[in-house]
Motif scaffolding. Structure first.
Motif, PDB file in Angstrom:
ATOM      1  N   VAL A  79       0.824  -0.897  -0.372  1.00  0.00           N
ATOM      2  CA  VAL A  79      -0.057  -0.241   0.097  1.00  0.00           C
ATOM      3  C   VAL A  79       1.238   1.354  -0.147  1.00  0.00           C
ATOM      4  O   VAL A  79       0.389   2.258  -1.012  1.00  0.00           O
ATOM      5  N   GLN A  80       1.589   0.718   0.272  1.00  0.00           N
ATOM      6  CA  GLN A  80       2.675   2.578   0.857  1.00  0.00           C
ATOM      7  C   GLN A  80       3.599   2.528  -0.752  1.00  0.00           C
ATOM      8  O   GLN A  80       3.387   3.395  -1.238  1.00  0.00           O
ATOM      9  N   ASN A  81       4.065   0.887  -1.226  1.00  0.00           N
ATOM     10  CA  ASN A  81       4.348   1.562  -2.341  1.00  0.00           C
ATOM     11  C   ASN A  81       4.375   2.210  -3.669  1.00  0.00           C
ATOM     12  O   ASN A  81       4.319   3.229  -4.624  1.00  0.00           O
ATOM     13  N   MET A  82       2.234   1.367  -3.097  1.00  0.00           N
ATOM     14  CA  MET A  82       1.101   2.280  -4.316  1.00  0.00           C
ATOM     15  C   MET A  82       0.856   3.515  -3.841  1.00  0.00           C
ATOM     16  O   MET A  82      -0.048   4.346  -4.715  1.00  0.00           O
ATOM     17  N   ASN A  83       0.893   4.820  -3.371  1.00  0.00           N
ATOM     18  CA  ASN A  83       1.209   5.627  -2.841  1.00  0.00           C
ATOM     19  C   ASN A  83       2.085   6.427  -3.184  1.00  0.00           C
ATOM     20  O   ASN A  83       2.412   7.736  -2.141  1.00  0.00           O
ATOM     21  N   THR A  84       3.886   5.646  -3.452  1.00  0.00           N
ATOM     22  CA  THR A  84       4.555   6.667  -3.463  1.00  0.00           C
ATOM     23  C   THR A  84       5.178   6.331  -4.854  1.00  0.00           C
ATOM     24  O   THR A  84       5.513   6.162  -5.759  1.00  0.00           O
ATOM     25  N   GLY A 114      -5.252 -19.216   0.583  1.00  0.00           N
ATOM     26  CA  GLY A 114      -3.972 -17.865  -0.044  1.00  0.00           C
ATOM     27  C   GLY A 114      -4.435 -16.472   0.060  1.00  0.00           C
ATOM     28  O   GLY A 114      -3.952 -16.052  -1.199  1.00  0.00           O
ATOM     29  N   ARG A 115      -5.278 -16.143   0.456  1.00  0.00           N
ATOM     30  CA  ARG A 115      -6.136 -14.946   0.514  1.00  0.00           C
ATOM     31  C   ARG A 115      -5.890 -14.450   2.032  1.00  0.00           C
ATOM     32  O   ARG A 115      -6.626 -14.692   2.690  1.00  0.00           O
ATOM     33  N   ALA A 116      -5.938 -12.664   2.116  1.00  0.00           N
ATOM     34  CA  ALA A 116      -5.851 -11.917   2.912  1.00  0.00           C
ATOM     35  C   ALA A 116      -6.718 -10.588   2.871  1.00  0.00           C
ATOM     36  O   ALA A 116      -6.454  -9.897   1.527  1.00  0.00           O
ATOM     37  N   GLY A 117      -6.757  -9.773   3.388  1.00  0.00           N
ATOM     38  CA  GLY A 117      -7.203  -8.556   3.644  1.00  0.00           C
ATOM     39  C   GLY A 117      -6.693  -7.835   4.517  1.00  0.00           C
ATOM     40  O   GLY A 117      -6.300  -7.872   5.828  1.00  0.00           O
ATOM     41  N   VAL A 118      -6.658  -6.503   4.480  1.00  0.00           N
ATOM     42  CA  VAL A 118      -5.247  -5.424   5.133  1.00  0.00           C
ATOM     43  C   VAL A 118      -6.226  -4.078   5.192  1.00  0.00           C
ATOM     44  O   VAL A 118      -7.407  -3.899   4.197  1.00  0.00           O
ATOM     45  N   ALA A 161       0.307  18.781   0.302  1.00  0.00           N
ATOM     46  CA  ALA A 161      -0.915  18.888   0.585  1.00  0.00           C
ATOM     47  C   ALA A 161      -0.614  17.142   0.973  1.00  0.00           C
ATOM     48  O   ALA A 161      -0.330  16.470   0.462  1.00  0.00           O
ATOM     49  N   VAL A 162      -0.985  17.639   2.165  1.00  0.00           N
ATOM     50  CA  VAL A 162      -1.138  16.033   2.713  1.00  0.00           C
ATOM     51  C   VAL A 162      -2.716  15.572   3.557  1.00  0.00           C
ATOM     52  O   VAL A 162      -3.357  16.713   3.509  1.00  0.00           O
ATOM     53  N   LYS A 163      -2.752  14.352   2.679  1.00  0.00           N
ATOM     54  CA  LYS A 163      -3.533  13.496   3.256  1.00  0.00           C
ATOM     55  C   LYS A 163      -3.924  12.358   3.939  1.00  0.00           C
ATOM     56  O   LYS A 163      -3.295  11.524   3.672  1.00  0.00           O
ATOM     57  N   GLU A 164      -5.061  12.038   5.173  1.00  0.00           N
ATOM     58  CA  GLU A 164      -4.393  11.147   5.886  1.00  0.00           C
ATOM     59  C   GLU A 164      -5.393  10.191   5.079  1.00  0.00           C
ATOM     60  O   GLU A 164      -6.697  10.649   5.015  1.00  0.00           O
ATOM     61  N   SER A 165      -5.460   8.484   4.933  1.00  0.00           N
ATOM     62  CA  SER A 165      -6.315   7.407   4.642  1.00  0.00           C
ATOM     63  C   SER A 165      -6.109   6.782   5.017  1.00  0.00           C
ATOM     64  O   SER A 165      -5.179   6.158   5.171  1.00  0.00           O
ATOM     65  N   ARG A 166      -7.766   6.063   4.316  1.00  0.00           N
ATOM     66  CA  ARG A 166      -7.568   4.246   5.243  1.00  0.00           C
ATOM     67  C   ARG A 166      -7.543   3.233   3.680  1.00  0.00           C
ATOM     68  O   ARG A 166      -8.737   4.133   3.592  1.00  0.00           O
ATOM     69  N   LEU A 167      -7.070   2.783   3.329  1.00  0.00           N
ATOM     70  CA  LEU A 167      -7.478   2.215   2.116  1.00  0.00           C
ATOM     71  C   LEU A 167      -7.349   0.716   2.745  1.00  0.00           C
ATOM     72  O   LEU A 167      -6.579  -0.207   4.053  1.00  0.00           O
ATOM     73  N   LEU A 168      -8.505  -0.001   1.814  1.00  0.00           N
ATOM     74  CA  LEU A 168      -8.997  -1.791   2.276  1.00  0.00           C
ATOM     75  C   LEU A 168      -7.905  -2.372   0.681  1.00  0.00           C
ATOM     76  O   LEU A 168      -8.158  -1.896  -0.052  1.00  0.00           O
ATOM     77  N   GLY A 169      -7.290  -3.417   1.310  1.00  0.00           N
ATOM     78  CA  GLY A 169      -6.520  -3.867   0.067  1.00  0.00           C
ATOM     79  C   GLY A 169      -7.021  -5.838  -0.086  1.00  0.00           C
ATOM     80  O   GLY A 169      -6.857  -5.905   1.708  1.00  0.00           O
ATOM     81  N   SER A 195      -4.120  -7.678  -4.762  1.00  0.00           N
ATOM     82  CA  SER A 195      -4.343  -7.858  -5.737  1.00  0.00           C
ATOM     83  C   SER A 195      -6.056  -7.150  -6.403  1.00  0.00           C
ATOM     84  O   SER A 195      -6.444  -7.131  -6.532  1.00  0.00           O
ATOM     85  N   ALA A 196      -6.165  -6.259  -4.977  1.00  0.00           N
ATOM     86  CA  ALA A 196      -6.896  -5.530  -4.630  1.00  0.00           C
ATOM     87  C   ALA A 196      -6.795  -4.278  -3.762  1.00  0.00           C
ATOM     88  O   ALA A 196      -6.456  -4.357  -2.860  1.00  0.00           O
ATOM     89  N   LEU A 197      -7.103  -2.988  -3.836  1.00  0.00           N
ATOM     90  CA  LEU A 197      -6.827  -1.655  -2.813  1.00  0.00           C
ATOM     91  C   LEU A 197      -8.361  -0.741  -3.549  1.00  0.00           C
ATOM     92  O   LEU A 197      -8.559  -0.137  -4.869  1.00  0.00           O
ATOM     93  N   GLY A 198      -9.103  -0.368  -2.538  1.00  0.00           N
ATOM     94  CA  GLY A 198      -9.402   0.971  -2.666  1.00  0.00           C
ATOM     95  C   GLY A 198      -9.737   1.542  -1.163  1.00  0.00           C
ATOM     96  O   GLY A 198      -9.064   1.154  -0.521  1.00  0.00           O
TER      97      GLY A 198
END
Length: 188
Positions: free
Chosen positions: A71-76, A136-140, A156-164, A176-179
């Motif tokens: 998730v960090q990689n996907m937002n950097t 072989g599946r997990a949710g975070v 600009a600084v934004k805090e958010s919660r993501l489900l992966g 395999s999914a992120l939102g």
């Protein structure tokens, strides 16, 4: 007349008869106790290493670490190191999400190069919301702070919660999914 005294030695017991050495008994008792403690400790360690709960906890920790990093990689992303950043995105993903990134890579790279932005993410906290080792599946859920810096103006600084959703692959856990996580109301 002189009397002679004679003493007899018991040769069957190998010496004198009577008391046993208390230091020898104490040392023997300590050896027996130490051997028992070592055996018990070894057994406990064996049971712990073959415990399903320990295996589950390790899988959960592995999934959480991989999920937070992905998730960090996907937002950097830095427009100056665009190819490296997009490669990191692709290495962090699998399945449909991976295909979407690969298919849209050129258009996205062009947009970021034109905007000349730099985004950096910092994970604030994370949790595994579900884990199915067999499938072989997990949710975070990951809370993070993303800072986007444009060529002009303040960051600009934004805090958010993501489900992966994570899928275990030969290379480890990958997104395999992120939102966005839904935000509920606390009012009644």
């Amino acid at each position: 007349m002189e009397r002679r005294r004679t003493t007899t030695v018991n040769t069957e017991t190998g010496g004198t008869t009577g008391k046993r050495n208390p230091l020898l008994l104490a040392a023997l008792a300590l050896v027996v106790c130490a051997a028992g403690a070592a055996g018990w400790g070894g057994w406990q360690r064996y049971e712990a290493s073959h415990d399903d709960a320990a295996s589950f906890a390790q899988a959960r920790d592995d999934a959480l670490a991989a999920g937070e990093q992905a998730v960090q990689n996907m937002n950097t992303l830095d427009h100056k190191a665009l190819e490296q950043g997009l490669d990191s995105w692709e290495q962090s993903t699998t399945g449909d999400l991976h295909r979407q990134l690969v298919d849209g890579r050129d258009d996205f790279a062009r947009q970021i190069a034109e905007a000349k932005t730099v985004s950096t993410a910092k994970v604030l906290s994370g949790a595994v919301t579900e884990l199915d080792q067999r499938a072989g599946r997990a949710g975070v859920m990951v809370a993070l702070r993303v800072t986007v810096t444009a060529p002009e103006g303040e960051p600009a600084v934004k805090e958010s919660r993501l489900l992966g959703t994570l899928t275990r692959t030969a290379g480890g856990w990958k997104l395999s999914a992120l939102g966005q996580a839904p935000v509920g109301s606390t009012g009644g």
